[in-house]
Design an enzyme around this catalytic site. Structure first.
Site, PDB file in Angstrom:
ATOM      1  N   LYS A   1      51.121  42.360  32.870  1.00  0.00           N
ATOM      2  CA  LYS A   1      51.302  42.212  31.423  1.00  0.00           C
ATOM      3  C   LYS A   1      52.759  41.829  31.120  1.00  0.00           C
ATOM      4  CE  LYS A   1      47.424  45.212  30.569  1.00  0.00           C
ATOM      5  NZ  LYS A   1      46.887  46.554  30.331  1.00  0.00           N
TER       6      LYS A   1
ATOM      7  N   GLN B   1      48.954  52.259  28.720  1.00  0.00           N
ATOM      8  CA  GLN B   1      48.093  51.914  29.857  1.00  0.00           C
ATOM      9  C   GLN B   1      47.162  53.084  30.186  1.00  0.00           C
ATOM     10  OE1 GLN B   1      47.952  48.848  31.437  1.00  0.00           O
ATOM     11  NE2 GLN B   1      46.188  49.736  32.492  1.00  0.00           N
TER      12      GLN B   1
ATOM     13  N   ASP C   1      45.604  46.571  21.837  1.00  0.00           N
ATOM     14  CA  ASP C   1      44.467  46.773  22.740  1.00  0.00           C
ATOM     15  C   ASP C   1      43.152  46.809  21.966  1.00  0.00           C
ATOM     16  OD1 ASP C   1      44.799  46.787  25.463  1.00  0.00           O
ATOM     17  OD2 ASP C   1      45.497  48.866  25.560  1.00  0.00           O
TER      18      ASP C   1
END
Ligand code: NDP
Length: 280
Positions: A52, A96, A119
């Site tokens: 990422k 994460q 997200d």
């Protein structure tokens, strides 16, 4: 031979478009910044976070990395998120997953400001998707819609079957296909006759997390097959939830693993970051 739905090429094209857009925004004085939080040192998570950060650097998005020790408490993590929520120069916040067992993941997801929820996991983002309002969409299913559209595969009016009903893939996938006017069925581990259900699909999306479970008996001749699964087989080679060699000869289009759905997830995360920057 079926059409190979090339996630590598499509994700590369999306990244080029985003790179150009970020440059344009920079010229207008708008820069974009993503905060990435990792708790503990799970090796798989470290690889995802690294990828990422690399994608951000390529596109021109600034990334702030918060690598917190395994013992980080719920309160400490909430405090950091609260801090980042308040920062005007941070546009997106990504925590994460999975988090260590002592941390309540749901509470952490709810703590992220929905305006920075790149997200697409916050209940407000999920609710907006459900009732057809704008909001961030979970990256993997959003990437699959892009794969279909950019490969010229029509969704409207077609029988779409999603196998799997997780919050991050199956459910948002079903909602997105519905938004695109597909006729959608969701199958799961309690579905009675899975082969009969999947056998109706013009577009079959598989997210079961079982290596090579879907063989040609599950697939209608000429169907489009999208494989979300990622596994390593006994020879350390990547494979999906679909038995590619068995299914490819009977379908009209199929995603390979690797190089299908996988690369799209990060491309759509970058897309969400750019949207967050533009909206703020
Ligand atoms: P989950 O394990 O959360 O969900 C799996 C789903 O499959 C569940 O809904 C389960 O049903 C259903 N299922 C399990 N076994 C069967 C069966 N025998 N028949 C029918 N349905 C079944 O997985 P995820 O959705 O998180 O991920 C799915 C796969 O996609 C994994 O391989 C994962 O690694 C991969 N993945 C890939 C990504 C990418 O970027 N390419 C991103 C995210 C995931 P039930 O609800 O009844 O238990």
């Amino acid at each position: 031979m079926p059409q190979i739905v090339d996630g590598k090429a499509i994700s590369a094209a999306i990244k080029e478009e985003l790179k150009a857009e970020v440059e344009r925004l920079k010229a207008e004085g708008i820069s974009i910044c993503l905060a990435v939080i990792q708790v503990g040192n799970d090796p798989a998570s470290a690889v995802y976070v690294g990828n990422k950060k690399k994608a951000c650097a390529y596109i021109g998005i600034e990334s702030l990395a918060y690598e917190l020790p395994e013992e980080t408490t719920q309160e400490e993590l909430l405090a950091l998120i609260g801090d980042l929520n308040g920062k005007k120069d941070v546009n997106g916040i990504l925590v994460q997953l999975p988090l260590p067992a002592h941390i309540d993941e749901d509470e952490i997801i709810r703590a992220v400001d929905p305006k920075k929820d790149v997200d697409g996991f916050h209940p407000q983002s999920v609710g907006a998707l459900c009732i057809g309002q704008p909001g961030f969409v979970s990256c993997t299913p959003a990437g699959i819609i892009q794969l279909l559209k950019r490969s010229g595969i029509e969704i409207a009016g077609r029988e779409c079957v999603v196998v799997g009903r997780s919050n991050i893939v199956g459910k948002p996938m079903a909602l997105l296909l519905l938004r695109e006017n597909g006729t959608v069925t969701v199958a799961h581990s309690r579905t009675r006759d899975l082969k009969e259900v999947t056998g109706r699909a013009d577009i079959l999306i598989v997210a079961v997390g079982k290596p090579k479970m879907i063989t040609r008996e599950y697939v209608k001749e000429g169907a489009v097959v999208i494989d979300v699964g990622i596994h390593r087989n006994e020879n350390n080679k990547l494979c999906g939830d679909v038995d590619y060699d068995d299914v490819a000869p009977v379908c009209s289009a199929i995603t390979p693993v690797p190089g299908g759905v996988g690369p799209m997830t990060i491309a759509m995360l970058m897309h969400n970051c750019v949207e967050a920057g533009k909206a703020q």
